[in-house]
Scaffold this motif. Structure first.
Motif, mmCIF file in Angstrom:
data_model
loop_
_atom_site.group_PDB
_atom_site.id
_atom_site.type_symbol
_atom_site.label_atom_id
_atom_site.label_comp_id
_atom_site.label_asym_id
_atom_site.label_seq_id
_atom_site.Cartn_x
_atom_site.Cartn_y
_atom_site.Cartn_z
ATOM 1 N N LEU A 1 -7.033 -14.737 -9.765
ATOM 2 C CA LEU A 1 -6.837 -16.183 -9.852
ATOM 3 C C LEU A 1 -8.179 -16.858 -10.091
ATOM 4 N N GLU A 2 -8.118 -18.099 -10.575
ATOM 5 C CA GLU A 2 -9.325 -18.879 -10.822
ATOM 6 C C GLU A 2 -9.273 -20.182 -10.037
ATOM 7 N N THR A 3 -10.455 -20.713 -9.709
ATOM 8 C CA THR A 3 -10.567 -21.982 -9.002
ATOM 9 C C THR A 3 -11.964 -22.546 -9.215
ATOM 10 N N ASP B 1 4.601 -19.444 -9.147
ATOM 11 C CA ASP B 1 3.795 -19.943 -10.261
ATOM 12 C C ASP B 1 2.662 -20.838 -9.789
ATOM 13 N N SER B 2 2.796 -21.384 -8.592
ATOM 14 C CA SER B 2 1.749 -22.236 -8.036
ATOM 15 C C SER B 2 1.379 -21.738 -6.650
ATOM 16 N N GLU C 1 -6.002 -25.257 -4.871
ATOM 17 C CA GLU C 1 -4.859 -24.698 -5.586
ATOM 18 C C GLU C 1 -5.356 -23.822 -6.741
ATOM 19 N N PRO C 2 -5.534 -22.537 -6.494
ATOM 20 C CA PRO C 2 -6.002 -21.642 -7.563
ATOM 21 C C PRO C 2 -4.919 -21.415 -8.599
ATOM 22 N N GLU C 3 -5.341 -21.072 -9.795
ATOM 23 C CA GLU C 3 -4.411 -20.784 -10.886
ATOM 24 C C GLU C 3 -4.392 -19.289 -11.167
ATOM 25 N N LEU C 4 -3.205 -18.762 -11.354
ATOM 26 C CA LEU C 4 -3.042 -17.342 -11.606
ATOM 27 C C LEU C 4 -3.499 -17.007 -13.021
ATOM 28 N N VAL C 5 -4.370 -16.005 -13.144
ATOM 29 C CA VAL C 5 -4.871 -15.559 -14.436
ATOM 30 C C VAL C 5 -4.059 -14.370 -14.950
ATOM 31 N N ARG D 1 -14.062 -15.732 -9.350
ATOM 32 C CA ARG D 1 -12.618 -15.555 -9.304
ATOM 33 C C ARG D 1 -12.145 -15.127 -7.923
#
Length: 260
Positions: A136-138, A103-104, A116-120, A91
């Motif tokens: 965040l995750e990627t 959000d992005s 482009e990581p995603e917010l956890v 993470r």
């Protein structure tokens, strides 16, 4: 900040490290940063605030070089940006105030390949200024990952290293300072040079253990005042007073990583 002022408070040595103590506006709102401590001034000046030996600077350079491979630039759609770093569980960690309003996200590791990581999840730093962590995750596999150490193992005056992206200096900048004392609510105070863009960066020992995450800064000369008092009327052309840098300790980071 003028060149003269920067020379007064920051020394960039032949090793490429930023050393000493630098003023820090930080990305965190001033009122939140000020509440990150309990109003008690540090009890004493930490020993040997600057003046690191060549051996310490060489060690910091080595730790910083390894850590840079685990550190990324992160920016949200809102335009806000800062520093993020890869944990050993895959993470990314940064400050919640860095990702606020977005959000992005786009991020860049040392090799320059955008992802482009995603917010956890994030802590609610506006209502709880002692906790300022976002996870965040990627799928990206970085060249290095960092492991969380124990913040309570750090001793007053101990050299500590930070890697981040201070806007006025550049990207993947390594800086060194010393541990001052605990703040309040699981925070640390250090003299590690910090500017806007360092928010979210890892704070490491010279053994490479992460002991905190950078959140902002507080003016040293205001820590002891619980009642706001007007300063002498002066029109300032520059600010030269340096500040303590604030960090959430690793117990906070670990808590939110496990929660999310």
């Amino acid at each position: 900040m003028t060149d003269r002022t920067r020379r007064d408070v920051v020394k960039i040595g032949a090793t490429g490290l930023v050393t000493g103590v630098a003023g820090c506006s930080g990305a965190i709102p001033e009122d939140v940063a000020r509440r990150a401590v309990d109003g008690s001034a540090p009890s004493a000046e930490p020993p040997e605030l600057g003046d690191f030996s060549d051996a310490k600077l060489d060690r910091a350079r080595s730790v910083g070089e390894a850590a840079r491979a685990a550190v990324a630039v992160i920016r949200g759609e809102s335009g806000q940006g800062g520093t993020a770093w890869f944990l050993d569980d895959g993470r990314l960690v940064t400050n919640s105030h860095v990702v606020a309003g977005s959000d992005s996200f786009e991020a860049w590791p040392m090799d320059g390949e955008k992802f482009e990581p995603e917010l956890v999840g994030t802590s609610d730093y506006r209502n709880d200024p002692y906790h300022d962590v976002a996870v965040l995750e990627t799928d990206v596999s970085p060249a290095n990952r960092l492991s969380l150490g124990e913040s309570d193992s750090v001793e007053v005056g101990q050299p500590l290293v930070q890697v981040g992206h201070p806007f006025a200096i550049g990207n993947w900048v390594v800086s060194i300072g010393r541990y001052v004392e605990p703040g309040n609510g699981e925070t640390l105070l250090t003299s590690v040079p910090t500017l806007s863009g360092n928010s979210g960066g890892p704070l490491l020992t010279l053994d490479g253990d992460v002991v905190g995450i950078t959140t902002g800064a507080v003016p040293r000369d205001r820590l002891g005042s619980t009642r706001p008092e007007p300063v002498d009327l002066t029109v300032h052309e520059e600010f030269t007073d340096y500040e303590w840098t604030t960090h959430d300790d690793t117990s906070v980071v670990r808590r939110y990583v496990e929660e999310f």
